[in-house]
Motif scaffolding. Structure first.
Motif, PDB file in Angstrom:
ATOM      1  N   TYR A  81      -9.685 -68.690   7.693  1.00 53.15           N
ATOM      2  CA  TYR A  81      -8.872 -68.530   6.353  1.00 53.15           C
ATOM      3  C   TYR A  81      -7.287 -68.361   6.962  1.00 53.15           C
ATOM      4  O   TYR A  81      -6.981 -67.633   7.550  1.00 53.15           O
ATOM      5  N   TYR A  82      -6.726 -69.454   6.098  1.00 47.85           N
ATOM      6  CA  TYR A  82      -5.260 -69.530   6.361  1.00 47.85           C
ATOM      7  C   TYR A  82      -4.513 -69.144   4.971  1.00 47.85           C
ATOM      8  O   TYR A  82      -4.646 -69.763   4.155  1.00 47.85           O
ATOM      9  N   CYS A  83      -3.264 -68.568   5.205  1.00 46.56           N
ATOM     10  CA  CYS A  83      -2.421 -68.497   3.994  1.00 46.56           C
ATOM     11  C   CYS A  83      -1.223 -69.484   4.026  1.00 46.56           C
ATOM     12  O   CYS A  83      -0.870 -69.824   5.317  1.00 46.56           O
ATOM     13  N   LYS A  84      -0.837 -69.783   2.949  1.00 43.35           N
ATOM     14  CA  LYS A  84       0.208 -70.813   2.816  1.00 43.35           C
ATOM     15  C   LYS A  84       1.318 -70.351   1.989  1.00 43.35           C
ATOM     16  O   LYS A  84       0.936 -69.970   0.884  1.00 43.35           O
ATOM     17  N   ALA A  85       2.771 -70.384   2.042  1.00 44.09           N
ATOM     18  CA  ALA A  85       3.570 -70.129   1.390  1.00 44.09           C
ATOM     19  C   ALA A  85       4.665 -71.159   1.067  1.00 44.09           C
ATOM     20  O   ALA A  85       5.237 -71.767   2.183  1.00 44.09           O
ATOM     21  N   ASP A  86       5.220 -71.468  -0.213  1.00 41.24           N
ATOM     22  CA  ASP A  86       6.031 -72.524  -0.339  1.00 41.24           C
ATOM     23  C   ASP A  86       7.241 -71.838  -0.917  1.00 41.24           C
ATOM     24  O   ASP A  86       7.393 -70.955  -1.719  1.00 41.24           O
ATOM     25  N   VAL A  87       8.530 -71.941  -0.089  1.00 44.52           N
ATOM     26  CA  VAL A  87       9.418 -71.232  -0.196  1.00 44.52           C
ATOM     27  C   VAL A  87      10.861 -72.100  -0.554  1.00 44.52           C
ATOM     28  O   VAL A  87      10.830 -73.289   0.143  1.00 44.52           O
ATOM     29  N   THR A  88      11.785 -71.521  -1.430  1.00 42.42           N
ATOM     30  CA  THR A  88      12.898 -72.243  -1.668  1.00 42.42           C
ATOM     31  C   THR A  88      13.997 -71.422  -1.290  1.00 42.42           C
ATOM     32  O   THR A  88      14.022 -70.133  -1.412  1.00 42.42           O
ATOM     33  N   ALA A  89      15.072 -71.877  -0.482  1.00 41.99           N
ATOM     34  CA  ALA A  89      16.136 -71.207   0.115  1.00 41.99           C
ATOM     35  C   ALA A  89      17.337 -72.037  -0.360  1.00 41.99           C
ATOM     36  O   ALA A  89      17.566 -73.153  -0.413  1.00 41.99           O
ATOM     37  N   VAL A  90      18.534 -71.117  -0.601  1.00 46.17           N
ATOM     38  CA  VAL A  90      19.678 -71.663  -0.982  1.00 46.17           C
ATOM     39  C   VAL A  90      20.858 -71.111  -0.018  1.00 46.17           C
ATOM     40  O   VAL A  90      20.996 -69.933   0.159  1.00 46.17           O
ATOM     41  N   GLN A  91      21.392 -72.070   0.667  1.00 42.27           N
ATOM     42  CA  GLN A  91      22.360 -71.702   1.775  1.00 42.27           C
ATOM     43  C   GLN A  91      23.884 -72.588   1.307  1.00 42.27           C
ATOM     44  O   GLN A  91      23.612 -73.736   1.164  1.00 42.27           O
TER      45      GLN A  91
END
Length: 127
Positions: free
Chosen positions: A97-107
């Motif tokens: 089992y794998y976890c996944k995360a979608d991330v939005t970053a502002v730089q």
């Protein structure tokens, strides 16, 4: 961002396990970021990786038909942690089992999107 899963193991059919996925770090130096949709996937030997369950930042869950009514996904946004409560396990649930995360970053005012995966945790259900 690093994702670390825990909670896998060996259990008899009909048993339960609770998986955790903890996110740490940040995608870009000096950025602000948010974790959007998170999800649990699994991959059994000889099979493709498949979605098990997903959850939005607002908490809206989505499940594969094969786990509906048995698995519950949840998350703690304050702790950047996601969980998967697995009940009534069957041998067909055996997989990594794998976890996944979608991330939005502002730089510097510019948005960036990233997708991260954990290293996986083995779940084995014996008959």
């Amino acid at each position: 961002v690093q994702l670390v899963e825990s909670g896998g193991g060996l259990v008899q059919a009909g048993g339960s396990l609770r998986l955790s996925c903890a996110a740490s770090g940040r995608p870009l130096i000096g950025s602000t970021f948010s974790i959007n949709t998170m999800g649990w996937y699994r991959q059994a030997p000889g099979k493709q990786r498949e979605l098990v369950a997903a959850i939005t930042s607002g908490g809206g869950p989505d499940y594969a038909d094969s786990v509906k009514g048995r698995f519950t996904i949840s998350r703690d946004n304050a702790k950047n942690t996601m969980f998967l409560q697995m009940n009534s396990l069957i041998p067909e649930d055996t997989a990594v089992y794998y976890c996944k995360a979608d991330v939005t970053a502002v730089q510097a005012g510019a948005p960036f999107t990233f997708r991260y995966w954990g290293q996986g945790t083995q779940v084995t259900v014996s008959s």
